[in-house]
Scaffold this motif. Structure first.
Motif, short mmCIF file in Angstrom:
data_model
loop_
_atom_site.label_atom_id
_atom_site.label_comp_id
_atom_site.label_asym_id
_atom_site.label_seq_id
_atom_site.Cartn_x
_atom_site.Cartn_y
_atom_site.Cartn_z
N PHE A 104 0.87 -1.03 0.10
CA PHE A 104 0.18 0.05 -0.06
C PHE A 104 0.85 1.21 -0.09
O PHE A 104 0.40 2.15 -0.50
CB PHE A 104 -1.09 0.00 1.23
N LYS A 105 1.98 1.11 0.78
CA LYS A 105 3.02 2.38 0.76
C LYS A 105 3.27 2.55 -0.55
O LYS A 105 3.45 4.02 -0.96
CB LYS A 105 3.82 2.43 1.77
N ASN A 106 3.69 1.86 -1.36
CA ASN A 106 4.29 2.16 -2.72
C ASN A 106 3.11 2.67 -3.53
O ASN A 106 3.30 3.43 -4.38
CB ASN A 106 4.64 0.86 -3.35
N PHE A 107 1.90 2.13 -3.59
CA PHE A 107 0.82 2.53 -4.44
C PHE A 107 0.63 4.13 -3.95
O PHE A 107 0.38 4.81 -4.85
CB PHE A 107 -0.44 1.51 -3.98
N GLN A 143 -9.00 6.40 -1.78
CA GLN A 143 -10.16 5.63 -2.66
C GLN A 143 -9.93 4.15 -2.35
O GLN A 143 -10.64 3.25 -2.39
CB GLN A 143 -9.90 6.04 -3.91
N VAL A 144 -8.79 3.43 -2.29
CA VAL A 144 -8.27 2.18 -2.30
C VAL A 144 -8.96 1.76 -0.88
O VAL A 144 -9.35 0.71 -0.93
CB VAL A 144 -6.74 1.80 -2.46
N LEU A 145 -8.63 2.42 0.16
CA LEU A 145 -9.07 2.00 1.45
C LEU A 145 -10.44 2.03 1.71
O LEU A 145 -11.05 1.15 2.27
CB LEU A 145 -8.58 3.36 2.54
N ARG A 146 -11.30 2.95 0.89
CA ARG A 146 -12.51 2.81 1.07
C ARG A 146 -13.11 1.56 0.01
O ARG A 146 -13.95 0.92 0.62
CB ARG A 146 -13.32 4.15 0.19
N LEU A 147 -12.56 1.51 -0.88
CA LEU A 147 -12.78 0.03 -1.65
C LEU A 147 -12.64 -1.25 -0.94
O LEU A 147 -13.63 -1.96 -1.07
CB LEU A 147 -11.97 0.07 -2.89
N VAL A 148 -11.64 -1.17 -0.17
CA VAL A 148 -11.37 -2.51 0.53
C VAL A 148 -12.38 -2.69 1.57
O VAL A 148 -12.95 -3.60 2.00
CB VAL A 148 -9.84 -2.48 0.98
N ALA A 149 -12.68 -1.24 2.33
CA ALA A 149 -13.64 -1.39 3.51
C ALA A 149 -14.96 -1.63 2.94
O ALA A 149 -15.93 -2.64 3.32
CB ALA A 149 -13.88 0.09 3.99
N MET A 150 -15.22 -1.17 1.85
CA MET A 150 -16.59 -1.67 1.03
C MET A 150 -16.86 -2.99 0.67
O MET A 150 -17.87 -3.66 1.05
CB MET A 150 -17.26 -0.62 -0.20
N ASP A 164 -21.50 -10.37 12.53
CA ASP A 164 -20.22 -9.93 12.18
C ASP A 164 -19.77 -8.42 12.16
O ASP A 164 -20.69 -7.63 11.72
CB ASP A 164 -19.71 -10.42 10.60
N LEU A 165 -18.48 -8.05 12.43
CA LEU A 165 -18.08 -6.67 12.69
C LEU A 165 -16.81 -6.47 11.57
O LEU A 165 -16.04 -7.11 12.24
CB LEU A 165 -17.96 -6.33 14.07
N ALA A 166 -17.00 -5.55 11.01
CA ALA A 166 -15.80 -5.09 9.93
C ALA A 166 -15.40 -3.66 10.58
O ALA A 166 -16.04 -2.86 10.58
CB ALA A 166 -16.28 -5.11 8.59
N ALA A 167 -14.01 -3.53 10.62
CA ALA A 167 -13.49 -2.45 11.26
C ALA A 167 -12.17 -2.00 10.54
O ALA A 167 -11.37 -2.95 10.03
CB ALA A 167 -13.11 -2.35 12.76
N GLU A 193 -3.57 0.85 6.80
CA GLU A 193 -3.80 -0.18 5.61
C GLU A 193 -4.48 -1.40 6.20
O GLU A 193 -4.73 -2.49 5.39
CB GLU A 193 -3.22 -0.29 4.53
N GLU A 194 -4.58 -1.45 7.53
CA GLU A 194 -5.02 -2.79 8.04
C GLU A 194 -6.58 -2.75 8.44
O GLU A 194 -7.15 -1.88 8.95
CB GLU A 194 -4.21 -3.05 9.31
N PHE A 195 -7.17 -3.70 8.22
CA PHE A 195 -8.61 -4.12 8.49
C PHE A 195 -8.85 -5.18 9.34
O PHE A 195 -8.24 -6.05 9.05
CB PHE A 195 -9.58 -3.97 7.13
N VAL A 196 -10.03 -5.49 10.05
CA VAL A 196 -10.06 -6.52 10.87
C VAL A 196 -11.74 -6.91 10.61
O VAL A 196 -12.60 -5.89 10.37
CB VAL A 196 -9.81 -6.32 12.27
#
Length: 345
Positions: free
Chosen positions: A208-211, A222-229, A239-242, A247-250
């Protein structure tokens, strides 16, 4: 519905992504409730400027975005003002009640003595007037308390809204770290009581840093929003997404065993990889993004920290194995058994 259709039509014609904040911006414009906002947008249209996501975000931040702390302070001030008003109304009623009580005691002493009919009539008139005054004071107090009840109910709704916002990541609009910490404690407590399975998924966007460095932070957002969605659209129920940080999600997965969590993680991994990124201004293809996954299952005696630590080890192993992979703690155990000298810690 008319306002909603107008907002969606503006999003489509302008080529602006239908993220919640942009929909809110154009819905507000369609309703006309914010004249300053409408004047600004109308001026942009008259100038012939092409709307963009960047411009929409600027307008949203200027006109609609509010800091949670500021909103909490405003609600707190309203609550204090309402409480002061209630105290003032009660104090006034108590003064009137004490005066009325004194009048009754005085009348009681007068009635214990022989008094003339004229004095009796004067006493009765005075008590009647004070009784009416007391009734009016009580009626006024009831009205003020009724108004306070309605206002306090409104304040409670505002506080609930602020609390919900305080548990959301402002960029991706999914749960934030605070919400995740609370959800993790609740999920573990429930698993201890019910004995149902519980899994934790940790996701990290590859390179992600290189991107970010190559295409800029706005594209990175926008990439972070895309992965979150993508993550949120693939989970369900309790279930809970957070967003865990950076750039880490759980994802907390109650009532899901490790096998089911692996299947879910693979589906999410493929869904993320399938999306090709385009730079809207130039239609330049930016390639595809991938993510690595670590999975761990709750064990009796686990704390949130121990469960996160095992999932994190699996994530590290997925990264070490070449990225864009799903690694569970069962796979990690098999790898360490086959190669005793290898450690994922």
């Amino acid at each position: 519905m008319g306002y909603a259709n107008s907002a969606f039509d503006l999003l489509k014609r302008s080529g602006i992504p239908p993220y919640p904040q942009f929909y809110e911006l154009l819905f507000t414009y369609a309703t006309g409730v914010n004249p300053t906002l409408n004047n600004r947008i109308n001026a942009i249209f008259r100038a012939g400027n092409t709307p963009s996501a960047n411009l929409a975000e600027t307008l949203y931040n200027e006109f609609l975005k509010s800091d949670v702390n500021d909103r909490m302070s405003a609600v707190s001030e309203r609550m204090h003002a309402r409480i002061d008003a209630v105290h003032e109304a009660i104090d006034g009623a108590m003064i009137t009640a004490n005066a009325y009580s004194g009048s009754l005691q005085t009348a009681s002493g007068d009635l214990a003595r022989d008094i003339s009919p004229t004095a009796m009539k004067a006493l009765a008139d005075r008590l009647l007037a004070e009784t009416r005054n007391m009734q009016e004071t009580n009626a006024s107090l009831e009205e003020k308390l009724e108004a306070s009840r309605d206002d306090i109910a409104s304040l409670q709704r505002d506080l609930d809204d602020v609390r919900r916002e305080s548990l959301l990541d402002p960029l991706t609009k999914i749960a934030n770290r605070k919400s995740f910490d609370e959800g993790m404690d609740t999920a573990i407590a429930d698993a201890k009581i019910t004995g149902d399975p519980l899994c934790l998924m940790i996701i990290d966007i590859d390179h992600f840093k290189n991107f970010n460095d190559s295409f800029g932070h706005q594209t990175g957002d926008q990439v972070l929003r895309l992965v979150a969605m993508t993550l949120k659209s693939n989970i369900k129920g309790k279930d809970l997404a957070a967003r865990y940080g950076g750039e880490e999600f759980v994802a907390i997965l109650p009532s899901t065993d490790l096998e089911g969590a692996i299947i879910l993680a693979e589906n999410i991994r493929k869904a993320i990889q399938a999306k090709e990124l385009l730079k809207r201004s130039t239609n330049e293809k930016l390639g595809r993004i991938t993510a690595s996954f670590g999975l761990a299952a709750y064990r009796r005696g686990d704390t949130a920290g121990s469960l996160i630590e095992r999932a994190d080890r699996c994530l590290y192993a997925a990264k070490h194995a070449g990225r864009n992979k799903v690694f569970s703690e069962n796979q990690l155990s098999e790898l360490q058994s086959a190669l005793p000298g290898v450690s994922a810690a």
